[in-house]
Write an enzyme that holds these catalytic residues in place. Structure first.
Site, short mmCIF file in Angstrom:
data_model
loop_
_atom_site.label_atom_id
_atom_site.label_comp_id
_atom_site.label_asym_id
_atom_site.label_seq_id
_atom_site.Cartn_x
_atom_site.Cartn_y
_atom_site.Cartn_z
N TYR A 125 3.25 83.51 -9.18
CA TYR A 125 3.21 84.28 -7.92
C TYR A 125 4.04 85.56 -8.07
O TYR A 125 3.57 86.66 -7.74
CB TYR A 125 3.75 83.41 -6.77
CG TYR A 125 4.07 84.18 -5.51
CD1 TYR A 125 3.05 84.64 -4.67
CD2 TYR A 125 5.40 84.44 -5.14
CE1 TYR A 125 3.35 85.35 -3.51
CE2 TYR A 125 5.71 85.14 -3.99
CZ TYR A 125 4.68 85.60 -3.17
OH TYR A 125 4.99 86.30 -2.03
N LYS A 129 2.66 89.44 -7.92
CA LYS A 129 3.13 90.42 -6.92
C LYS A 129 3.75 91.63 -7.61
O LYS A 129 3.59 92.77 -7.15
CB LYS A 129 4.15 89.75 -5.97
CG LYS A 129 3.56 88.72 -5.02
CD LYS A 129 2.66 89.30 -3.93
CE LYS A 129 3.42 90.16 -2.95
NZ LYS A 129 2.52 90.67 -1.88
N1 LIG Z 1 6.58 84.16 3.10
C1 LIG Z 1 7.63 84.66 2.49
O1 LIG Z 1 8.70 84.04 2.44
C2 LIG Z 1 7.56 86.02 1.87
C3 LIG Z 1 8.71 86.52 1.24
C4 LIG Z 1 8.67 87.80 0.70
C5 LIG Z 1 7.52 88.54 0.77
N2 LIG Z 1 6.41 88.01 1.34
C6 LIG Z 1 5.20 88.84 1.34
O2 LIG Z 1 4.92 89.16 2.69
C7 LIG Z 1 3.50 89.34 2.85
C8 LIG Z 1 3.04 88.48 4.02
O3 LIG Z 1 3.29 87.12 3.70
P1 LIG Z 1 3.28 86.00 4.82
O4 LIG Z 1 4.58 85.29 4.76
O5 LIG Z 1 2.82 86.56 6.11
O6 LIG Z 1 2.18 85.04 4.19
P2 LIG Z 1 1.06 84.14 4.89
O7 LIG Z 1 1.49 83.70 6.24
O8 LIG Z 1 0.68 83.15 3.85
O9 LIG Z 1 -0.12 85.18 5.10
C9 LIG Z 1 -0.86 85.66 4.03
C10 LIG Z 1 -2.18 86.15 4.56
O10 LIG Z 1 -2.94 86.59 3.44
C11 LIG Z 1 -4.26 86.11 3.64
N3 LIG Z 1 -4.99 85.96 2.40
C12 LIG Z 1 -4.80 85.06 1.41
N4 LIG Z 1 -5.74 85.23 0.46
C13 LIG Z 1 -6.54 86.24 0.89
C14 LIG Z 1 -7.69 86.86 0.38
N5 LIG Z 1 -8.25 86.46 -0.76
N6 LIG Z 1 -8.24 87.88 1.08
C15 LIG Z 1 -7.73 88.27 2.25
N7 LIG Z 1 -6.65 87.71 2.81
C16 LIG Z 1 -6.07 86.70 2.12
C17 LIG Z 1 -4.11 84.77 4.34
O11 LIG Z 1 -5.33 84.47 4.94
P3 LIG Z 1 -5.71 82.98 5.38
O12 LIG Z 1 -4.94 82.79 6.65
O13 LIG Z 1 -7.17 83.04 5.54
O14 LIG Z 1 -5.25 82.10 4.26
C18 LIG Z 1 -3.00 85.08 5.30
O15 LIG Z 1 -3.49 85.60 6.49
C19 LIG Z 1 2.88 88.99 1.50
O16 LIG Z 1 2.70 90.18 0.77
C20 LIG Z 1 3.95 88.16 0.82
O17 LIG Z 1 3.87 88.25 -0.58
C21 LIG Z 1 6.40 86.79 1.92
#
Ligand SMILES: NC(=O)c1ccc[n+]([C@@H]2O[C@H](COP(=O)([O-])OP(=O)(O)OC[C@H]3O[C@@H](n4cnc5c(N)ncnc54)[C@H](OP(=O)(O)O)[C@@H]3O)[C@@H](O)[C@H]2O)c1
Length: 287
Positions: A125, A129
């Protein structure tokens, strides 16, 4: 402004849709059905067709452990899909905000990571990224990249919601205490994004809440605040454990605190401490 939000169904994407709409922006929410980043060849034209002023990419393959066995899909979404979004933004002359993560770092030191530090991921992952960030920079050098960490919020699944469920179900909960980072509330991340966009900034920016915590510290605060607010709980023991007692498919950084000096120069001293934001989130969340 006309703002296209990709990954609109995720925890950050949903918060961004609500936050930008509340400020009066015209928000176009694109979920997986509208823009599937695992099919990158179709993404650039589709993004360009929206003719947005800003494109915000909150979509990512975020299943850190599963990515170890689905590496090809993780790279397709997080690297190739991210590049395709940047290509689309370039074609329509839209500005781009791309979201990245503390997991691009190895976490093998004890000094906060700055924006100029080079990624050295220790998981599929994290690598996907990191390569996604680089693909975005190469395609659109003026892109705005926001690195954040340990994200939670009212929408979607996250550590806070898992803990609230566990505290209602179990008498004993064990939580890792040797990984350090900063829990970050989606509402605060969106506020920071709005300021960066209003100021029309480019380049890489770290944003998390203030403070440093282990997952154990985070769990302790969640349980204490939730109990004060009347959340149901039968938990009697919260025990700190080392990571080696909680085996997982993917390695995680032991230390992934992000240095916020750069963004403080824009936001001032207004970044809330993670404990205060956690309380705000729990107060807002229905029991
Ligand atoms: N969560 C953390 O702790 C964390 C920490 C640091 C950075 N981030 C970054 O923050 C950003 C948002 O993360 P989040 O926490 O909001 O994650 P999340 O709740 O898992 O949301 C990710 C979204 O991406 C969508 N997705 C996955 N595969 C896809 C595809 N093939 N095409 C289009 N959409 C797709 C998912 O859609 P579905 O709902 O349909 O699956 C979901 O809506 C990401 O860039 C992540 O890397 C997250």
């Amino acid at each position: 402004m006309r703002i296209l939000i990709i990954g609109a169904g995720g925890q950050l994407g949903k918060e961004a849709c609500l936050g930008f709409a509340a400020k009066g922006d015209e928000v176009i929410s694109a979920g997986r059905a509208e823009l599937d980043l695992s099919v990158p060849h179709a993404v650039a034209d589709a993004v360009a067709a929206y003719k947005a002023d800003w494109v915000i990419n909150c979509a990512a393959y975020t299943q850190v452990d599963k990515a170890e066995e689905e590496a090809e899909l993780a790279f397709r979404v997080n690297r190739d899909g991210a590049r395709a979004v940047a290509q689309g933004a370039k074609r329509s002359d839209s500005r781009l905000l791309h979201v990245s993560t503390d997991f691009i770092f190895a976490g093998d030191r004890s000094r906060p990571y700055g924006e100029a530090d080079t990624g050295a991921p220790i998981s599929v992952y994290g690598q996907s990224k990191w390569e996604g960030e680089q693909a975005v920079r190469e395609t659109l050098p003026e892109a705005l990249i926001v690195r954040t960490a340990w994200v939670y919020g009212a929408h979607g699944n996250n550590f806070v919601k898992t803990l609230l469920r566990l505290m209602a179900e179990r008498e004993e909960i064990r939580v890792v205490d040797d990984q350090l980072g900063t829990p970050s509330w989606t509402a605060d991340i969106v506020t920071a994004m709005q300021t960066l966009i209003e100021k029309d900034l480019s380049g890489t920016w770290n944003f998390t809440n203030e403070g440093v915590a282990s997952w154990f510290d985070f769990a302790h605060q969640i349980i204490s605040i939730a109990a004060q607010l009347g959340h149901p709980g039968k938990v009697r023991r919260l025990l700190p454990i080392p990571s080696r007692e909680y085996p997982s498919a993917a390695k995680r950084p032991n230390y992934s605190v992000l240095n916020k000096e750069k963004i403080r120069s824009v936001l001032g001293d207004e970044i809330p401490h993670w404990c205060d934001s956690l309380r705000s989130m729990l107060v807002e969340m229905p029991l």
